[in-house]
Design a protein around this motif. Structure first.
Motif, PDB file in Angstrom:
ATOM      1  N   TYR A 217       0.845  -1.203   0.000  1.00  0.00           N
ATOM      2  CA  TYR A 217       0.000   0.000   0.000  1.00  0.00           C
ATOM      3  C   TYR A 217       0.881   1.255   0.000  1.00  0.00           C
ATOM      4  O   TYR A 217       0.627   2.207  -0.750  1.00  0.00           O
ATOM      5  N   GLU A 218       1.913   1.259   0.828  1.00  0.00           N
ATOM      6  CA  GLU A 218       2.812   2.412   0.878  1.00  0.00           C
ATOM      7  C   GLU A 218       3.483   2.647  -0.478  1.00  0.00           C
ATOM      8  O   GLU A 218       3.592   3.794  -0.932  1.00  0.00           O
ATOM      9  N   HIS A 219       3.920   1.576  -1.117  1.00  0.00           N
ATOM     10  CA  HIS A 219       4.518   1.727  -2.449  1.00  0.00           C
ATOM     11  C   HIS A 219       3.498   2.313  -3.428  1.00  0.00           C
ATOM     12  O   HIS A 219       3.812   3.205  -4.214  1.00  0.00           O
ATOM     13  N   ARG A 220       2.275   1.811  -3.378  1.00  0.00           N
ATOM     14  CA  ARG A 220       1.230   2.277  -4.295  1.00  0.00           C
ATOM     15  C   ARG A 220       0.893   3.746  -4.062  1.00  0.00           C
ATOM     16  O   ARG A 220       0.546   4.474  -4.995  1.00  0.00           O
ATOM     17  N   GLU A 221       0.994   4.174  -2.824  1.00  0.00           N
ATOM     18  CA  GLU A 221       0.714   5.572  -2.468  1.00  0.00           C
ATOM     19  C   GLU A 221       1.950   6.464  -2.568  1.00  0.00           C
ATOM     20  O   GLU A 221       1.897   7.630  -2.199  1.00  0.00           O
ATOM     21  N   ARG A 222       3.062   5.875  -3.029  1.00  0.00           N
ATOM     22  CA  ARG A 222       4.322   6.611  -3.223  1.00  0.00           C
ATOM     23  C   ARG A 222       4.922   7.100  -1.903  1.00  0.00           C
ATOM     24  O   ARG A 222       5.496   8.186  -1.818  1.00  0.00           O
ATOM     25  N   ILE A 223       4.788   6.265  -0.872  1.00  0.00           N
ATOM     26  CA  ILE A 223       5.310   6.589   0.458  1.00  0.00           C
ATOM     27  C   ILE A 223       6.531   5.710   0.743  1.00  0.00           C
ATOM     28  O   ILE A 223       6.460   4.497   0.623  1.00  0.00           O
ATOM     29  N   GLY A 224       7.634   6.313   1.151  1.00  0.00           N
ATOM     30  CA  GLY A 224       8.735   5.563   1.731  1.00  0.00           C
ATOM     31  C   GLY A 224       9.773   4.952   0.808  1.00  0.00           C
ATOM     32  O   GLY A 224      10.695   4.333   1.286  1.00  0.00           O
ATOM     33  N   SER A 225       9.658   5.095  -0.493  1.00  0.00           N
ATOM     34  CA  SER A 225      10.679   4.549  -1.385  1.00  0.00           C
ATOM     35  C   SER A 225      10.834   5.466  -2.590  1.00  0.00           C
ATOM     36  O   SER A 225       9.951   5.539  -3.444  1.00  0.00           O
ATOM     37  N   ASP A 226      11.956   6.144  -2.642  1.00  0.00           N
ATOM     38  CA  ASP A 226      12.224   7.023  -3.783  1.00  0.00           C
ATOM     39  C   ASP A 226      12.288   6.235  -5.086  1.00  0.00           C
ATOM     40  O   ASP A 226      11.801   6.697  -6.117  1.00  0.00           O
ATOM     41  N   PHE A 227      12.886   5.038  -5.035  1.00  0.00           N
ATOM     42  CA  PHE A 227      13.023   4.230  -6.245  1.00  0.00           C
ATOM     43  C   PHE A 227      11.666   3.853  -6.815  1.00  0.00           C
ATOM     44  O   PHE A 227      11.405   4.049  -8.009  1.00  0.00           O
TER      45      PHE A 227
ATOM     46  N   ARG B  20       8.781   5.196  -6.278  1.00  0.00           N
ATOM     47  CA  ARG B  20       8.069   6.418  -6.672  1.00  0.00           C
ATOM     48  C   ARG B  20       8.567   6.901  -8.036  1.00  0.00           C
ATOM     49  O   ARG B  20       7.795   7.195  -8.935  1.00  0.00           O
ATOM     50  N   ARG B  21       9.871   6.952  -8.194  1.00  0.00           N
ATOM     51  CA  ARG B  21      10.479   7.466  -9.428  1.00  0.00           C
ATOM     52  C   ARG B  21      10.121   6.611 -10.645  1.00  0.00           C
ATOM     53  O   ARG B  21       9.851   7.135 -11.726  1.00  0.00           O
ATOM     54  N   TYR B  22      10.106   5.294 -10.474  1.00  0.00           N
ATOM     55  CA  TYR B  22       9.893   4.397 -11.615  1.00  0.00           C
ATOM     56  C   TYR B  22       8.490   3.800 -11.683  1.00  0.00           C
ATOM     57  O   TYR B  22       8.217   2.981 -12.561  1.00  0.00           O
ATOM     58  N   GLY B  23       7.609   4.195 -10.776  1.00  0.00           N
ATOM     59  CA  GLY B  23       6.232   3.706 -10.804  1.00  0.00           C
ATOM     60  C   GLY B  23       6.114   2.210 -10.558  1.00  0.00           C
ATOM     61  O   GLY B  23       5.251   1.549 -11.118  1.00  0.00           O
ATOM     62  N   VAL B  24       6.985   1.688  -9.720  1.00  0.00           N
ATOM     63  CA  VAL B  24       7.015   0.251  -9.429  1.00  0.00           C
ATOM     64  C   VAL B  24       6.070  -0.012  -8.257  1.00  0.00           C
ATOM     65  O   VAL B  24       6.409   0.240  -7.110  1.00  0.00           O
ATOM     66  N   ASP B  25       4.858  -0.509  -8.568  1.00  0.00           N
ATOM     67  CA  ASP B  25       3.869  -0.665  -7.492  1.00  0.00           C
ATOM     68  C   ASP B  25       2.965  -1.889  -7.646  1.00  0.00           C
ATOM     69  O   ASP B  25       1.974  -2.018  -6.959  1.00  0.00           O
ATOM     70  N   GLN B  26       3.302  -2.801  -8.551  1.00  0.00           N
ATOM     71  CA  GLN B  26       2.490  -4.006  -8.743  1.00  0.00           C
ATOM     72  C   GLN B  26       3.169  -5.194  -8.064  1.00  0.00           C
ATOM     73  O   GLN B  26       4.299  -5.556  -8.419  1.00  0.00           O
ATOM     74  N   LEU B  27       2.491  -5.782  -7.100  1.00  0.00           N
ATOM     75  CA  LEU B  27       3.019  -6.949  -6.400  1.00  0.00           C
ATOM     76  C   LEU B  27       2.902  -8.160  -7.326  1.00  0.00           C
ATOM     77  O   LEU B  27       1.800  -8.581  -7.662  1.00  0.00           O
ATOM     78  N   VAL B  28       4.042  -8.713  -7.737  1.00  0.00           N
ATOM     79  CA  VAL B  28       4.015  -9.840  -8.674  1.00  0.00           C
ATOM     80  C   VAL B  28       4.561 -11.137  -8.075  1.00  0.00           C
ATOM     81  O   VAL B  28       4.406 -12.212  -8.659  1.00  0.00           O
ATOM     82  N   TYR B  29       5.182 -11.051  -6.888  1.00  0.00           N
ATOM     83  CA  TYR B  29       5.779 -12.245  -6.282  1.00  0.00           C
ATOM     84  C   TYR B  29       6.010 -11.989  -4.807  1.00  0.00           C
ATOM     85  O   TYR B  29       6.353 -10.872  -4.422  1.00  0.00           O
ATOM     86  N   TYR B  30       5.845 -13.039  -3.987  1.00  0.00           N
ATOM     87  CA  TYR B  30       6.242 -12.937  -2.582  1.00  0.00           C
ATOM     88  C   TYR B  30       6.490 -14.308  -1.987  1.00  0.00           C
ATOM     89  O   TYR B  30       6.031 -15.324  -2.503  1.00  0.00           O
TER      90      TYR B  30
END
Length: 95
Positions: A29-39, A41-51
């Motif tokens: 959720y934080e990644h999707r909301e652009r919270i806490g990771s400059d990388f 946020r910068r590259y729009g990496v927000d789709q969970l594809v593996y865990y």
């Protein structure tokens, strides 16, 4: 409580991010909301594809460090074995 190693992507075979957390839904959720990771946020990496899930934080951290060093082709192969359609798995976490 589990510990998670996860891979995010901005699109199929696009840019990847490897992370570790004790709350997968919150962290994605934080990644999707652009919270806490400059990388991400910068590259729009927000789709969970593996865990992966681990019982101990040290196991998860070791695995994260290994995955980060893997060649790109290995990451793609791992994602496709787990999630062949490259679906965003975030919605599955909230069910």
């Amino acid at each position: 409580m589990g510990f998670y190693v996860y891979l995010l992507a901005n699109r199929r075979q696009g840019t990847f991010y490897v992370g570790v957390t004790n709350s997968l839904a919150r962290r994605v959720y934080e990644h999707r909301e652009r919270i806490g990771s400059d990388f991400t946020r910068r590259y729009g990496v927000d789709q969970l594809v593996y865990y992966e899930v681990y019982d101990a934080p040290d196991e998860a951290i070791r695995r994260e460090k290994r995955l980060k060093r893997w060649p790109r082709a290995w990451k793609i192969k791992t994602i496709e074995a787990f999630n062949p359609d490259w679906r965003d798995l975030y919605e599955d976490l909230n069910r």
